[in-house]
Design a protein around this motif. Structure first.
Motif, PDB file in Angstrom:
ATOM      1  N   SER A 278       8.306 -42.596 -11.908  1.00 29.11           N
ATOM      2  CA  SER A 278       6.954 -42.808 -11.399  1.00 29.11           C
ATOM      3  C   SER A 278       6.923 -43.682 -10.154  1.00 29.11           C
ATOM      4  O   SER A 278       5.864 -43.884  -9.562  1.00 29.11           O
ATOM      5  CB  SER A 278       6.074 -43.444 -12.489  1.00 29.11           C
ATOM      6  N   SER A 279       8.079 -44.210  -9.753  1.00 30.93           N
ATOM      7  CA  SER A 279       8.101 -45.167  -8.652  1.00 30.93           C
ATOM      8  C   SER A 279       8.335 -44.523  -7.294  1.00 30.93           C
ATOM      9  O   SER A 279       8.351 -45.218  -6.289  1.00 30.93           O
ATOM     10  CB  SER A 279       9.179 -46.229  -8.908  1.00 30.93           C
ATOM     11  N   PHE A 280       8.564 -43.234  -7.245  1.00 35.59           N
ATOM     12  CA  PHE A 280       8.769 -42.574  -5.964  1.00 35.59           C
ATOM     13  C   PHE A 280       8.135 -41.192  -5.992  1.00 35.59           C
ATOM     14  O   PHE A 280       7.786 -40.657  -7.049  1.00 35.59           O
ATOM     15  CB  PHE A 280      10.268 -42.465  -5.639  1.00 35.59           C
ATOM     16  N   GLN A 281       7.963 -40.620  -4.804  1.00 36.25           N
ATOM     17  CA  GLN A 281       7.462 -39.254  -4.659  1.00 36.25           C
ATOM     18  C   GLN A 281       8.430 -38.477  -3.769  1.00 36.25           C
ATOM     19  O   GLN A 281       9.213 -39.076  -3.033  1.00 36.25           O
ATOM     20  CB  GLN A 281       6.062 -39.255  -4.017  1.00 36.25           C
ATOM     21  N   ILE A 282       8.371 -37.163  -3.856  1.00 36.45           N
ATOM     22  CA  ILE A 282       9.161 -36.336  -2.949  1.00 36.45           C
ATOM     23  C   ILE A 282       8.296 -36.041  -1.721  1.00 36.45           C
ATOM     24  O   ILE A 282       7.073 -35.916  -1.832  1.00 36.45           O
ATOM     25  CB  ILE A 282       9.651 -35.041  -3.623  1.00 36.45           C
ATOM     26  N   ILE A 283       8.931 -35.960  -0.559  1.00 33.30           N
ATOM     27  CA  ILE A 283       8.174 -35.815   0.672  1.00 33.30           C
ATOM     28  C   ILE A 283       8.834 -34.814   1.626  1.00 33.30           C
ATOM     29  O   ILE A 283      10.027 -34.510   1.507  1.00 33.30           O
ATOM     30  CB  ILE A 283       8.013 -37.170   1.407  1.00 33.30           C
ATOM     31  N   SER A 284       8.063 -34.317   2.546  1.00 37.16           N
ATOM     32  CA  SER A 284       8.583 -33.537   3.661  1.00 37.16           C
ATOM     33  C   SER A 284       7.627 -33.740   4.831  1.00 37.16           C
ATOM     34  O   SER A 284       6.401 -33.741   4.646  1.00 37.16           O
ATOM     35  CB  SER A 284       8.688 -32.052   3.306  1.00 37.16           C
ATOM     36  N   THR A 285       8.185 -33.930   6.015  1.00 41.44           N
ATOM     37  CA  THR A 285       7.385 -34.217   7.201  1.00 41.44           C
ATOM     38  C   THR A 285       7.524 -33.085   8.207  1.00 41.44           C
ATOM     39  O   THR A 285       8.634 -32.608   8.467  1.00 41.44           O
ATOM     40  CB  THR A 285       7.843 -35.553   7.834  1.00 41.44           C
ATOM     41  N   LEU A 286       6.414 -32.655   8.768  1.00 37.81           N
ATOM     42  CA  LEU A 286       6.453 -31.535   9.701  1.00 37.81           C
ATOM     43  C   LEU A 286       5.352 -31.657  10.737  1.00 37.81           C
ATOM     44  O   LEU A 286       4.420 -32.454  10.591  1.00 37.81           O
ATOM     45  CB  LEU A 286       6.332 -30.205   8.979  1.00 37.81           C
ATOM     46  N   ARG A 287       5.462 -30.838  11.764  1.00 36.74           N
ATOM     47  CA  ARG A 287       4.471 -30.812  12.838  1.00 36.74           C
ATOM     48  C   ARG A 287       3.501 -29.656  12.626  1.00 36.74           C
ATOM     49  O   ARG A 287       3.915 -28.534  12.308  1.00 36.74           O
ATOM     50  CB  ARG A 287       5.152 -30.656  14.199  1.00 36.74           C
ATOM     51  N   TYR A 288       2.217 -29.951  12.779  1.00 38.88           N
ATOM     52  CA  TYR A 288       1.183 -28.920  12.860  1.00 38.88           C
ATOM     53  C   TYR A 288       0.782 -28.840  14.322  1.00 38.88           C
ATOM     54  O   TYR A 288       0.430 -29.857  14.937  1.00 38.88           O
ATOM     55  CB  TYR A 288      -0.029 -29.292  11.998  1.00 38.88           C
ATOM     56  N   ASP A 289       0.827 -27.636  14.899  1.00 40.15           N
ATOM     57  CA  ASP A 289       0.473 -27.506  16.305  1.00 40.15           C
ATOM     58  C   ASP A 289      -0.188 -26.154  16.538  1.00 40.15           C
ATOM     59  O   ASP A 289       0.438 -25.108  16.326  1.00 40.15           O
ATOM     60  CB  ASP A 289       1.707 -27.637  17.190  1.00 40.15           C
ATOM     61  N   PRO A 290      -1.457 -26.146  16.961  1.00 37.93           N
ATOM     62  CA  PRO A 290      -2.160 -24.867  17.154  1.00 37.93           C
ATOM     63  C   PRO A 290      -1.539 -24.001  18.244  1.00 37.93           C
ATOM     64  O   PRO A 290      -1.798 -22.790  18.289  1.00 37.93           O
ATOM     65  CB  PRO A 290      -3.579 -25.303  17.533  1.00 37.93           C
ATOM     66  N   ALA A 291      -0.711 -24.590  19.116  1.00 38.69           N
ATOM     67  CA  ALA A 291      -0.065 -23.811  20.178  1.00 38.69           C
ATOM     68  C   ALA A 291       1.233 -23.153  19.704  1.00 38.69           C
ATOM     69  O   ALA A 291       1.782 -22.292  20.404  1.00 38.69           O
ATOM     70  CB  ALA A 291       0.229 -24.697  21.383  1.00 38.69           C
ATOM     71  N   LEU A 292       1.722 -23.527  18.534  1.00 33.22           N
ATOM     72  CA  LEU A 292       3.007 -23.014  18.057  1.00 33.22           C
ATOM     73  C   LEU A 292       3.027 -21.494  17.862  1.00 33.22           C
ATOM     74  O   LEU A 292       4.007 -20.835  18.244  1.00 33.22           O
ATOM     75  CB  LEU A 292       3.409 -23.727  16.762  1.00 33.22           C
ATOM     76  N   PRO A 293       1.998 -20.875  17.275  1.00 31.96           N
ATOM     77  CA  PRO A 293       2.056 -19.413  17.083  1.00 31.96           C
ATOM     78  C   PRO A 293       2.314 -18.639  18.373  1.00 31.96           C
ATOM     79  O   PRO A 293       3.079 -17.659  18.371  1.00 31.96           O
ATOM     80  CB  PRO A 293       0.680 -19.086  16.490  1.00 31.96           C
ATOM     81  N   ASN A 294       1.725 -19.064  19.484  1.00 28.36           N
ATOM     82  CA  ASN A 294       1.940 -18.370  20.750  1.00 28.36           C
ATOM     83  C   ASN A 294       3.381 -18.508  21.226  1.00 28.36           C
ATOM     84  O   ASN A 294       3.966 -17.566  21.777  1.00 28.36           O
ATOM     85  CB  ASN A 294       0.987 -18.908  21.827  1.00 28.36           C
ATOM     86  N   VAL A 295       3.972 -19.668  21.006  1.00 31.91           N
ATOM     87  CA  VAL A 295       5.370 -19.892  21.385  1.00 31.91           C
ATOM     88  C   VAL A 295       6.289 -18.993  20.555  1.00 31.91           C
ATOM     89  O   VAL A 295       7.232 -18.388  21.080  1.00 31.91           O
ATOM     90  CB  VAL A 295       5.755 -21.375  21.190  1.00 31.91           C
TER      91      VAL A 295
END
Length: 270
Positions: free
Chosen positions: A7-24
């Protein structure tokens, strides 16, 4: 694992959200890019897979069931946390043992999104980060294989190298007790190491395989999303690299799910 520890930790993942990414992504199509929907979430399927793998490792059944949602459901879950879909965000997905998920969304700067794709020889526009090597070993564990909020080892490594802020353009490489590079404190590292076939081979003198290598998971580092992407794209192969193999001033690459691929320079002196 006892209940207090679970109960003392959580699992995590960090990422970028970018509305311009689909065009790239549409302009640079690749069979190896995992998100066929071309969403604004960088390497989204890999982040869901990574979180699910961590939940399975820690035997968090409720979290497993939550993360086994289909991709559309997971996407809808993330969408509810985006304050403004016209702006880029740095997202931190946090899941606890009860399968309760939340997403921390923080503003982030506009970047050249070509840096989210695997590097090319011409992709050298960004200023390089200083890359140090930790002076003390870190023992591999489930908390180095999977990304969690239990990050004391990484925080200590950064402080030992003199990195005081997440905004510094600097990284420290974490080393296991055998002297092998595991990973960076917040990135996956890649080193240029051309391999030549033996003199007895018909291809003697020719370089084989990609120029770049990254530490294998057997060295104890994290199964990162950009690492998986770089391997799928054929940018690199896995190979053990020891801290003593590094050369002061040599160029390298670093990557993570929030910033993509970043140039680095190894600093062994001073």
């Amino acid at each position: 694992m006892d209940k207090e520890m679970a109960s003392s930790f959580q699992i995590i993942s960090t990422l970028r959200y970018d509305p311009a990414l689909p065009n790239v992504l549409r302009a640079s199509p690749s069979e190896s890019y995992p998100d066929t929907l071309c969403t604004p979430y960088y390497l989204l399927p890999y982040h869901q897979d990574r979180l699910l793998s961590a939940a399975q490792c820690f035997k968090w059944q409720a979290a497993i069931e939550f993360l086994e949602k289909d991709r559309d459901q997971f996407l809808q879950f993330l969408d509810t946390f985006i304050p403004d879909k016209t702006k880029p965000w740095r997202l931190r997905i946090v899941i606890d043992q009860h399968g309760v998920g939340t997403v921390e969304a923080n503003p982030t700067t506009t970047i050249d999104l070509s840096g989210l794709l695997v590097p090319s020889e011409t992709n050298t526009s960004s200023s390089p980060w200083r890359v140090y090597v930790d002076t003390q070993p870190t023992t591999p564990s489930a908390f180095t294989t999977h990304k969690t909020t239990a990050r004391d080892d990484y925080t200590s490594a950064r402080l030992r190298s003199g990195i005081q802020s997440p905004q510094e353009q600097a990284e420290v490489l974490v080393v296991n007790p055998q002297g092998e590079i595991m990973e960076g404190s917040i990135t996956t590292p890649y080193f240029r190491r051309k391999e030549s076939v033996s003199e007895t081979d018909d291809r003697a003198g020719q370089a084989i395989g990609p120029d770049w290598i990254t530490p294998p998971l057997s060295s104890g580092g994290n199964a990162g999303t950009t690492r998986r992407y770089a391997l799928a794209q054929g940018f690199c192969t896995e190979k053990i690299i020891r801290a003593t193999d590094l050369i002061d001033g040599e160029e390298c690459w670093l990557s993570n799910g929030a910033r993509g691929f970043i140039r680095g320079i190894v600093v062994l002196k001073g």
